[in-house]
Design an enzyme around this catalytic site. Structure first.
Site, PDB file in Angstrom:
ATOM      1  N   SER A 150     -19.927  14.613  -2.977  1.00 24.47           N
ATOM      2  CA  SER A 150     -20.226  13.339  -2.041  1.00 24.47           C
ATOM      3  C   SER A 150     -21.493  13.483  -1.310  1.00 24.47           C
ATOM      4  O   SER A 150     -22.033  12.428  -0.840  1.00 24.47           O
ATOM      5  CB  SER A 150     -19.119  13.470  -1.050  1.00 24.47           C
ATOM      6  OG  SER A 150     -19.291  14.695  -0.030  1.00 24.47           O
TER       7      SER A 150
ATOM      8  N   LYS B  17     -20.560  15.173   6.300  1.00 23.51           N
ATOM      9  CA  LYS B  17     -21.308  13.949   5.936  1.00 23.51           C
ATOM     10  C   LYS B  17     -22.297  13.774   6.930  1.00 23.51           C
ATOM     11  O   LYS B  17     -22.486  14.484   7.882  1.00 23.51           O
ATOM     12  CB  LYS B  17     -20.315  12.608   6.115  1.00 23.51           C
ATOM     13  CG  LYS B  17     -19.092  12.540   5.111  1.00 23.51           C
ATOM     14  CD  LYS B  17     -19.764  12.088   3.722  1.00 23.51           C
ATOM     15  CE  LYS B  17     -18.308  11.770   3.036  1.00 23.51           C
ATOM     16  NZ  LYS B  17     -17.772  13.337   2.619  1.00 23.51           N
TER      17      LYS B  17
END
Lengths: 199, 199
Positions: free
Chosen positions: B119, B157
């Site tokens: 990701s 993230k």
DNA sequence: AGAATAGAGAACAAAGGGAGAACAAATCAA
DNA sequence: TTGATTTGTTCTCCCTTTGTTCTCTATTCT
């Protein structure tokens, strides 16, 4: 191995004054400067230091104590400078040392370079990253290597060795693979680890 | 094992002044500084501390008491487990320790996680990489953080905090940013370093 | 009172640290 | 090359420091 108080003192003296001697110091010189009057006593301490592995003897030679790898052992592996695709390695005036997690290292001598440029960005190697390179003069196909091209430029690329030619693959869509004759490319080492700081 | 008052006192002194001694302190030195005049008395206390496991002896050596738990101090920072976007952190049964270059660390407590998934691939964080996380419960905008979503899923993230909402940006064109209410997202730490092994 | 805690001090064995003599290998001077 | 000197090594003897083990006493707590 743990050192006693005096052993520690002597080791620190040796370490801190390693440069002060033009040649390795003799036992007598050391005795004088350490306040000992017996070489025998010194000898016992030196033997203990050798046993502990912090100092190594120069076999069968007079004037022979030498510090054991003060760098690799305690300070880590050498950080040699910056590598930017298409330019010589920009070496530091004197190598610094960097502590690298032992998990990244093998048995062979290794060193650290800082990467400049984006030529390997698609492999997750970014501008400013530190790469750990294991010294080798050959590599398996498709390993990432530090290659010296024509004794001048150094570069970090994925290598593909085919009969009669060597291809260096960048990992950047904006750049193209480069093809060389086998004699033109010298492998300096193989990428084994990577460090990045976000500070 | 429970410590008596004096044993607790002595242990705390040992712990707090461990750095003040260039070498492990002798019984006599400790006696002086603790206000004792008998080594025998000290010895009893030390034995109790060894029994309790908070201190360990250096066998057969003079000057040998050492604080226990060489783990965190000498072995590095804890490697806690694996983080995969959208799942709880998969913790190891007992944390291992990893030696991380001091350059990557700051003053705050930090830990290491292994990244699972792609990701953040466009930020150069690949599947299998080790990330060094500094423990913090807040972050500057656009830092990369370990975030806990709804007390369940953990994820790595880039964070964007706006009035009334929190956006977590992956670095993968195949994924979309996620928007949460501020209460839903708990920051666990901030990315400060990265390690990768090519072996 | 009895038990647990804390300390003092003597006596002791082992480790630490050093001195000095005797020796052999390496080095140097002539 | 030969002899003298330097240097590293080995050895024995010595004293000090240090950890350990005792016994004995004082204090505190239940």
């Amino acid at each position: 191995m743990k050192l006693t108080r005096r052993q520690q003192e002597i080791y620190e003296y040796l370490r801190d004054n390693a440069d002060a001697f033009d040649h390795p110091p003799s036992y007598d010189e050391l005795c004088r400067v350490l306040g000992l009057s017996s070489r025998g006593s010194l000898h016992k301490h030196i033997q203990a230091l050798i046993q502990a592995g912090v100092v190594e003897p120069m076999d069968g030679m007079h004037r022979g104590i030498r510090l054991a790898e003060p760098g690799p052992a305690e300070e880590g592996i050498p950080f040699l400078g910056t590598i930017a695709a298409g330019r010589p390695i920009e070496a530091l005036p004197q190598p610094e040392y960097m502590q690298v997690p032992p998990e990244l290292l093998g048995n062979r001598p290794s060193y650290v370079l800082r990467v400049r440029g984006d030529s390997m960005i698609e492999e997750g190697i970014l501008d400013g990253d530190y790469v750990v390179i294991e010294q080798r003069d050959s590599a398996a196909n498709h390993e990432i290597v530090v290659a010296l091209i024509g004794n001048e430029e150094a570069t970090l690329k994925r290598i593909e060795q085919q009969p009669g030619k060597v291809i260096l693959h960048p990992a950047n869509a904006a750049m193209s693979p480069m093809v060389y004759a086998p004699g033109e490319v010298k492998i300096q080492g193989v990428l084994v680890g990577l460090l990045r700081s976000y500070r």
